[in-house]
Design a protein around this motif. Structure first.
Motif, PDB file in Angstrom:
ATOM      1  N   LYS A 137       0.816  -1.208   0.000  1.00  0.00           N
ATOM      2  CA  LYS A 137       0.000   0.000   0.000  1.00  0.00           C
ATOM      3  C   LYS A 137       0.857   1.270   0.000  1.00  0.00           C
ATOM      4  O   LYS A 137       0.339   2.368  -0.132  1.00  0.00           O
ATOM      5  CB  LYS A 137      -0.937   0.015   1.198  1.00  0.00           C
ATOM      6  CG  LYS A 137      -2.038  -1.025   1.097  1.00  0.00           C
ATOM      7  CD  LYS A 137      -3.105  -0.764   2.122  1.00  0.00           C
ATOM      8  CE  LYS A 137      -4.339  -1.567   1.847  1.00  0.00           C
ATOM      9  NZ  LYS A 137      -5.125  -1.089   0.729  1.00  0.00           N
ATOM     10  N   GLY A 138       2.157   1.113   0.170  1.00  0.00           N
ATOM     11  CA  GLY A 138       3.047   2.270   0.195  1.00  0.00           C
ATOM     12  C   GLY A 138       2.999   3.031   1.508  1.00  0.00           C
ATOM     13  O   GLY A 138       3.350   4.206   1.562  1.00  0.00           O
ATOM     14  N   TYR A 139       2.567   2.368   2.569  1.00  0.00           N
ATOM     15  CA  TYR A 139       2.468   2.988   3.883  1.00  0.00           C
ATOM     16  C   TYR A 139       3.788   2.849   4.634  1.00  0.00           C
ATOM     17  O   TYR A 139       4.408   1.788   4.622  1.00  0.00           O
ATOM     18  CB  TYR A 139       1.404   2.302   4.737  1.00  0.00           C
ATOM     19  CG  TYR A 139      -0.023   2.422   4.291  1.00  0.00           C
ATOM     20  CD1 TYR A 139      -0.417   3.243   3.244  1.00  0.00           C
ATOM     21  CD2 TYR A 139      -1.013   1.692   4.940  1.00  0.00           C
ATOM     22  CE1 TYR A 139      -1.742   3.336   2.859  1.00  0.00           C
ATOM     23  CE2 TYR A 139      -2.340   1.779   4.570  1.00  0.00           C
ATOM     24  CZ  TYR A 139      -2.710   2.603   3.523  1.00  0.00           C
ATOM     25  OH  TYR A 139      -4.013   2.686   3.158  1.00  0.00           O
ATOM     26  N   ALA A 150      -8.249  -3.249   9.683  1.00  0.00           N
ATOM     27  CA  ALA A 150      -9.074  -2.126   9.228  1.00  0.00           C
ATOM     28  C   ALA A 150      -8.204  -1.064   8.548  1.00  0.00           C
ATOM     29  O   ALA A 150      -8.556  -0.545   7.488  1.00  0.00           O
ATOM     30  CB  ALA A 150      -9.850  -1.524  10.394  1.00  0.00           C
ATOM     31  N   ALA A 151      -7.056  -0.752   9.143  1.00  0.00           N
ATOM     32  CA  ALA A 151      -6.142   0.239   8.578  1.00  0.00           C
ATOM     33  C   ALA A 151      -5.584  -0.214   7.230  1.00  0.00           C
ATOM     34  O   ALA A 151      -5.324   0.605   6.349  1.00  0.00           O
ATOM     35  CB  ALA A 151      -5.012   0.534   9.553  1.00  0.00           C
ATOM     36  N   LEU A 152      -5.413  -1.523   7.072  1.00  0.00           N
ATOM     37  CA  LEU A 152      -4.904  -2.073   5.810  1.00  0.00           C
ATOM     38  C   LEU A 152      -6.037  -2.366   4.824  1.00  0.00           C
ATOM     39  O   LEU A 152      -5.796  -2.881   3.738  1.00  0.00           O
ATOM     40  CB  LEU A 152      -4.095  -3.350   6.074  1.00  0.00           C
ATOM     41  CG  LEU A 152      -2.783  -3.156   6.833  1.00  0.00           C
ATOM     42  CD1 LEU A 152      -2.180  -4.506   7.207  1.00  0.00           C
ATOM     43  CD2 LEU A 152      -1.798  -2.340   5.997  1.00  0.00           C
ATOM     44  N   ASP A 153      -7.266  -2.042   5.219  1.00  0.00           N
ATOM     45  CA  ASP A 153      -8.451  -2.218   4.381  1.00  0.00           C
ATOM     46  C   ASP A 153      -8.609  -3.666   3.910  1.00  0.00           C
ATOM     47  O   ASP A 153      -8.765  -3.948   2.730  1.00  0.00           O
ATOM     48  CB  ASP A 153      -8.404  -1.268   3.175  1.00  0.00           C
ATOM     49  CG  ASP A 153      -9.749  -1.168   2.475  1.00  0.00           C
ATOM     50  OD1 ASP A 153     -10.782  -1.311   3.145  1.00  0.00           O
ATOM     51  OD2 ASP A 153      -9.752  -0.961   1.240  1.00  0.00           O
ATOM     52  N   THR A 154      -8.532  -4.579   4.880  1.00  0.00           N
ATOM     53  CA  THR A 154      -8.723  -5.990   4.595  1.00  0.00           C
ATOM     54  C   THR A 154      -9.546  -6.608   5.724  1.00  0.00           C
ATOM     55  O   THR A 154      -9.798  -5.975   6.731  1.00  0.00           O
ATOM     56  CB  THR A 154      -7.370  -6.713   4.412  1.00  0.00           C
ATOM     57  OG1 THR A 154      -7.605  -8.024   3.899  1.00  0.00           O
ATOM     58  CG2 THR A 154      -6.573  -6.785   5.698  1.00  0.00           C
ATOM     59  N   ASP A 155      -9.967  -7.842   5.525  1.00  0.00           N
ATOM     60  CA  ASP A 155     -10.722  -8.530   6.570  1.00  0.00           C
ATOM     61  C   ASP A 155      -9.970  -9.783   7.001  1.00  0.00           C
ATOM     62  O   ASP A 155      -8.967 -10.161   6.400  1.00  0.00           O
ATOM     63  CB  ASP A 155     -12.147  -8.863   6.113  1.00  0.00           C
ATOM     64  CG  ASP A 155     -12.193  -9.747   4.878  1.00  0.00           C
ATOM     65  OD1 ASP A 155     -11.266 -10.560   4.665  1.00  0.00           O
ATOM     66  OD2 ASP A 155     -13.167  -9.648   4.117  1.00  0.00           O
ATOM     67  N   PHE A 156     -10.474 -10.419   8.064  1.00  0.00           N
ATOM     68  CA  PHE A 156      -9.794 -11.586   8.621  1.00  0.00           C
ATOM     69  C   PHE A 156      -9.605 -12.681   7.570  1.00  0.00           C
ATOM     70  O   PHE A 156      -8.521 -13.242   7.439  1.00  0.00           O
ATOM     71  CB  PHE A 156     -10.590 -12.155   9.809  1.00  0.00           C
ATOM     72  CG  PHE A 156     -10.431 -11.384  11.073  1.00  0.00           C
ATOM     73  CD1 PHE A 156     -11.151 -10.221  11.303  1.00  0.00           C
ATOM     74  CD2 PHE A 156      -9.560 -11.811  12.057  1.00  0.00           C
ATOM     75  CE1 PHE A 156     -11.012  -9.502  12.468  1.00  0.00           C
ATOM     76  CE2 PHE A 156      -9.418 -11.103  13.237  1.00  0.00           C
ATOM     77  CZ  PHE A 156     -10.139  -9.943  13.444  1.00  0.00           C
TER      78      PHE A 156
END
Length: 73
Positions: A18-20, A56-62
């Motif tokens: 994500k480039g974070y 959530a911060a990485l915009d993904t789910d479990f």
């Protein structure tokens, strides 16, 4: 590779995709920067609340996060 190493590896991979920076991920997840660094190094036993914040911060789910080659090794 143990589960802490796998989790940290996957966090780092997704963060970098994500480039974070670690600092940016820390800011958007409301988790201390050094704590995230330790997670990525496999040095932390993280709680389910921390996992939820990071995902959530990485915009993904479990399911998406844990259904990768990293966790199937």
């Amino acid at each position: 590779m143990n589960i802490k190493d796998k989790f940290g590896f996957e966090v780092k991979e997704r963060r970098q995709q994500k480039g974070y920076s670690i600092e940016y991920l820390a800011n958007i997840s409301n988790i201390d920067r050094t704590y995230i660094s330790d997670i990525e190094k496999g040095k932390r036993n993280v709680s389910i609340e921390i996992i939820e914040k990071i995902l959530a911060a990485l915009d993904t789910d479990f399911e998406d996060f844990f259904n990768t080659k990293t966790f199937k090794k």
